[in-house]
Design a protein around this motif. Structure first.
Motif, PDB file in Angstrom:
ATOM      1  N   TYR A 145       0.710  -1.396  -0.499  1.00 11.76           N
ATOM      2  CA  TYR A 145      -0.263   0.267   0.256  1.00 11.76           C
ATOM      3  C   TYR A 145       0.612   0.881   0.109  1.00 11.76           C
ATOM      4  O   TYR A 145       0.095   2.382  -0.201  1.00 11.76           O
ATOM      5  CB  TYR A 145      -0.830   0.412   0.719  1.00 11.76           C
ATOM      6  CG  TYR A 145      -2.020  -1.190   1.039  1.00 11.76           C
ATOM      7  CD1 TYR A 145      -2.878  -0.339   0.585  1.00 11.76           C
ATOM      8  CD2 TYR A 145      -2.027  -2.203   1.597  1.00 11.76           C
ATOM      9  CE1 TYR A 145      -4.156  -1.374   0.342  1.00 11.76           C
ATOM     10  CE2 TYR A 145      -2.987  -3.067   1.927  1.00 11.76           C
ATOM     11  CZ  TYR A 145      -3.963  -3.001   1.055  1.00 11.76           C
ATOM     12  OH  TYR A 145      -5.193  -2.800   0.640  1.00 11.76           O
ATOM     13  N   ILE A 146       2.031   0.744   0.075  1.00  9.42           N
ATOM     14  CA  ILE A 146       2.697   2.123   0.475  1.00  9.42           C
ATOM     15  C   ILE A 146       3.771   2.424  -0.895  1.00  9.42           C
ATOM     16  O   ILE A 146       4.235   2.342  -2.050  1.00  9.42           O
ATOM     17  CB  ILE A 146       4.446   2.148   1.278  1.00  9.42           C
ATOM     18  CG1 ILE A 146       3.634   1.765   2.469  1.00  9.42           C
ATOM     19  CG2 ILE A 146       5.384   3.577   1.787  1.00  9.42           C
ATOM     20  CD1 ILE A 146       4.798   0.743   3.626  1.00  9.42           C
ATOM     21  N   ALA A 147       3.052   3.859  -1.460  1.00  5.57           N
ATOM     22  CA  ALA A 147       3.741   5.211  -3.031  1.00  5.57           C
ATOM     23  C   ALA A 147       5.023   4.669  -2.895  1.00  5.57           C
ATOM     24  O   ALA A 147       5.749   4.950  -2.012  1.00  5.57           O
ATOM     25  CB  ALA A 147       2.596   5.992  -3.283  1.00  5.57           C
ATOM     26  N   GLN A 148       5.423   4.296  -4.413  1.00  4.40           N
ATOM     27  CA  GLN A 148       6.670   4.538  -4.058  1.00  4.40           C
ATOM     28  C   GLN A 148       7.437   5.564  -5.361  1.00  4.40           C
ATOM     29  O   GLN A 148       8.302   6.563  -5.326  1.00  4.40           O
ATOM     30  CB  GLN A 148       7.100   3.282  -4.720  1.00  4.40           C
ATOM     31  CG  GLN A 148       7.255   1.877  -3.601  1.00  4.40           C
ATOM     32  CD  GLN A 148       8.281   2.451  -2.497  1.00  4.40           C
ATOM     33  OE1 GLN A 148       9.022   2.950  -2.652  1.00  4.40           O
ATOM     34  NE2 GLN A 148       7.840   2.214  -1.352  1.00  4.40           N
ATOM     35  N   ARG A 149       5.741   5.817  -6.209  1.00  2.00           N
ATOM     36  CA  ARG A 149       6.314   7.390  -6.810  1.00  2.00           C
ATOM     37  C   ARG A 149       4.934   8.109  -6.670  1.00  2.00           C
ATOM     38  O   ARG A 149       3.621   6.773  -6.300  1.00  2.00           O
ATOM     39  CB  ARG A 149       6.828   6.657  -8.249  1.00  2.00           C
ATOM     40  CG  ARG A 149       7.755   6.015  -8.912  1.00  2.00           C
ATOM     41  CD  ARG A 149       8.607   6.436  -8.461  1.00  2.00           C
ATOM     42  NE  ARG A 149       9.677   5.673  -9.074  1.00  2.00           N
ATOM     43  CZ  ARG A 149      10.832   4.864  -8.117  1.00  2.00           C
ATOM     44  NH1 ARG A 149      10.229   4.865  -7.118  1.00  2.00           N
ATOM     45  NH2 ARG A 149      11.890   4.055  -8.675  1.00  2.00           N
TER      46      ARG A 149
ATOM     47  N   PRO B 151       6.052  18.967   2.293  1.00  2.00           N
ATOM     48  CA  PRO B 151       4.797  18.964   2.590  1.00  2.00           C
ATOM     49  C   PRO B 151       4.186  18.116   1.696  1.00  2.00           C
ATOM     50  O   PRO B 151       3.917  18.950   1.058  1.00  2.00           O
ATOM     51  CB  PRO B 151       4.048  20.352   2.440  1.00  2.00           C
ATOM     52  CG  PRO B 151       5.592  20.786   1.808  1.00  2.00           C
ATOM     53  CD  PRO B 151       6.657  20.326   1.661  1.00  2.00           C
ATOM     54  N   THR B 152       3.903  16.957   2.403  1.00  3.57           N
ATOM     55  CA  THR B 152       3.330  15.718   0.508  1.00  3.57           C
ATOM     56  C   THR B 152       1.307  16.063   0.795  1.00  3.57           C
ATOM     57  O   THR B 152       1.716  15.731  -0.928  1.00  3.57           O
ATOM     58  CB  THR B 152       3.601  14.641   1.289  1.00  3.57           C
ATOM     59  OG1 THR B 152       2.289  14.360   2.727  1.00  3.57           O
ATOM     60  CG2 THR B 152       4.742  14.148   1.853  1.00  3.57           C
ATOM     61  N   ALA B 153       0.642  16.633   1.435  1.00  6.79           N
ATOM     62  CA  ALA B 153      -0.545  17.021   0.255  1.00  6.79           C
ATOM     63  C   ALA B 153      -0.137  17.934  -0.987  1.00  6.79           C
ATOM     64  O   ALA B 153      -1.234  18.048  -1.653  1.00  6.79           O
ATOM     65  CB  ALA B 153      -1.480  17.601   1.590  1.00  6.79           C
ATOM     66  N   GLY B 154       0.328  19.006  -0.475  1.00  7.77           N
ATOM     67  CA  GLY B 154       0.562  19.674  -1.603  1.00  7.77           C
ATOM     68  C   GLY B 154       1.584  18.510  -2.983  1.00  7.77           C
ATOM     69  O   GLY B 154       1.837  19.718  -3.817  1.00  7.77           O
TER      70      GLY B 154
ATOM     71  N   THR C 230      -5.061  15.951   3.692  1.00  7.31           N
ATOM     72  CA  THR C 230      -3.717  15.562   3.508  1.00  7.31           C
ATOM     73  C   THR C 230      -4.072  13.983   3.148  1.00  7.31           C
ATOM     74  O   THR C 230      -5.073  13.872   2.578  1.00  7.31           O
ATOM     75  CB  THR C 230      -4.015  15.825   5.172  1.00  7.31           C
ATOM     76  OG1 THR C 230      -2.705  14.951   5.337  1.00  7.31           O
ATOM     77  CG2 THR C 230      -5.416  14.498   5.852  1.00  7.31           C
ATOM     78  N   ASN C 231      -3.005  13.741   3.083  1.00  6.61           N
ATOM     79  CA  ASN C 231      -2.428  13.190   3.469  1.00  6.61           C
ATOM     80  C   ASN C 231      -2.610  10.927   4.017  1.00  6.61           C
ATOM     81  O   ASN C 231      -3.313  11.494   4.955  1.00  6.61           O
ATOM     82  CB  ASN C 231      -1.203  12.156   2.679  1.00  6.61           C
ATOM     83  CG  ASN C 231      -1.109  12.727   1.115  1.00  6.61           C
ATOM     84  OD1 ASN C 231      -1.786  13.360   0.527  1.00  6.61           O
ATOM     85  ND2 ASN C 231       0.537  12.632   1.019  1.00  6.61           N
TER      86      ASN C 231
ATOM     87  N   SER D 264       3.565   9.393   1.598  1.00  9.33           N
ATOM     88  CA  SER D 264       3.904  11.025   0.991  1.00  9.33           C
ATOM     89  C   SER D 264       4.173  10.751  -1.059  1.00  9.33           C
ATOM     90  O   SER D 264       3.406  12.071  -0.845  1.00  9.33           O
ATOM     91  CB  SER D 264       5.886  11.005   1.388  1.00  9.33           C
ATOM     92  OG  SER D 264       6.514  10.756   2.042  1.00  9.33           O
ATOM     93  N   PHE D 265       3.741   9.919  -1.482  1.00 10.29           N
ATOM     94  CA  PHE D 265       3.054   9.841  -2.347  1.00 10.29           C
ATOM     95  C   PHE D 265       2.329   8.929  -2.851  1.00 10.29           C
ATOM     96  O   PHE D 265       1.745   9.111  -4.061  1.00 10.29           O
ATOM     97  CB  PHE D 265       4.674   9.373  -3.454  1.00 10.29           C
ATOM     98  CG  PHE D 265       6.359   9.648  -3.539  1.00 10.29           C
ATOM     99  CD1 PHE D 265       5.730  11.363  -4.071  1.00 10.29           C
ATOM    100  CD2 PHE D 265       7.093   9.486  -3.487  1.00 10.29           C
ATOM    101  CE1 PHE D 265       7.533  11.433  -3.968  1.00 10.29           C
ATOM    102  CE2 PHE D 265       8.191   9.745  -3.460  1.00 10.29           C
ATOM    103  CZ  PHE D 265       8.260  11.015  -3.981  1.00 10.29           C
TER     104      PHE D 265
END
Length: 348
Positions: free
Chosen positions: A14-18, A181-184, A300-301, A339-340
């Motif tokens: 489930y963890i995004a790599q890109r 700031p990952t949501a951005g 938010t993420n 993050s991604f």
């Protein structure tokens, strides 16, 4: 309140790599707090869910090359993670391996290009150490800019050089963060133009992301956790726009938890009424109970378990069990995390 209440299981896939391509094609979970409904959409269609004339607050910090790597004379590897500058030749940092960097030690380090760095280690609070680079010709920021690499999160398996601008927002301007700031990251120039055409306005604030944002909660009781202070800057024009929005009863949406913490900090301290630019450090830790004064809507993420970020989101939603239920539904709909990953929009 026990930290275990903010735990959940997340399999690695489930963890995004890109990031999504284009960025604004990421999935968007839309939560309405008033009736606890969940709708599934995409970030590019976020405008459909926003009230008229929403003021969108975003963090324009820019990620610096904060990670420096190399070897000792013995061949062993070392890593320095820059946190903040103390002087032209010194900085606060996290270090691996810690046992090699004890207070008082003089350490000889070699960069991959063969350059030698002589570093004096000074004691500091907690995990941080102050490092003084004794044979440095250039300012320390220039050293990291030339020799360092982009500090991708440890759960992202990618070459930092290959990621390029993928770990920067399209509106990043002010150097200083050691994490995005990952949501951005979801905002393309096209999405920004689209929201602007719909009558929504943007204002920029700056919070340089550091330990306060990404350090997990390490106490059993979340109330015992202390957030590291992070530097922020809010210009006079942004303050005026947020102040006017409240007076006009226009909704304020923050892009990400960093924008949320700065916004709530300036409302809480009264700095929102300043007629001049403001600059300081904030360690505002948002946890239950919390009375939100500035933020009406949060984008938010999906965050790591047992973190202050998840606690903030749960506090904003106002229901911890429903927050974790939303996270479980995200997994059922194959949302990507961290993050991604994909995004969540929380409406009143």
């Amino acid at each position: 309140m026990d930290i275990s209440l903010f735990d959940f299981t997340l399999p690695q896939h489930y963890i995004a790599q890109r990031p999504a391509e284009p960025r604004d094609h990421a999935k968007l979970m839309v939560i309405k707090k008033s009736d606890k409904t969940i709708t599934h959409s995409t970030v590019k269609d976020i405008g459909k869910f926003l009230p008229d004339n929403t003021l969108i607050v975003r963090n324009n910090t820019k990620v610096i090359k904060a990670r420096l790597k190399g070897t000792f004379s013995t061949g062993g590897k070392w890593e320095i993670f820059f946190l903040s500058q103390r002087s032209k030749k010194s900085c606060m940092a996290l270090i691996k391996p810690g046992k090699k960097f004890k207070a008082g030690n003089l350490v000889s380090l070699f960069l991959p290009n063969g350059r030698e760095l002589l570093v004096q280690v000074r004691e500091a609070a907690g995990m941080e150490r102050e490092l003084v680079f004794l044979n440095l010709a250039e300012p320390i920021g220039e050293l990291f800019s030339k020799e360092g690499e982009l500090p991708l999160p440890p759960y992202v398996d990618a070459n930092p050089e290959e990621m390029g601008e993928s770990y920067q927002t399209t509106y990043a301007k002010v150097d200083g963060s050691v994490a995005a700031p990952t949501a951005g990251l979801h905002f393309t120039k096209e999405l920004t133009s689209s929201l602007d055409a719909m009558g929504h306005d943007f204002v920029d604030i700056t919070l340089h992301v550091g330990l306060g944002t990404f350090l997990p909660i390490q106490t059993e009781n979340i109330l015992d956790h202390t957030l590291h202070h992070e530097e922020y800057f809010v210009g006079c024009n942004s303050l005026t726009a947020m102040r006017d929005a409240k007076l006009e009863k226009r909704p304020i949406m923050t892009v990400g938890t960093t924008s949320t913490r700065v916004t709530e900090h300036i409302f809480k301290t009264g700095e929102i009424d300043s007629k001049e630019d403001i600059h300081g450090k904030s360690g505002l830790y948002i946890h239950p109970p919390f009375d939100f004064k500035g933020v009406d809507i949060l984008m938010t993420n999906f965050h790591l378990p047992k973190t202050s970020l998840l606690v903030l989101v749960s506090t904003f939603i106002g229901d911890r069990e429903f927050t974790l239920k939303a996270y479980e539904e995200a997994k059922q709909h194959d949302y990507r995390f961290y993050s991604f990953g994909d995004a969540m929009l929380i409406l009143p």
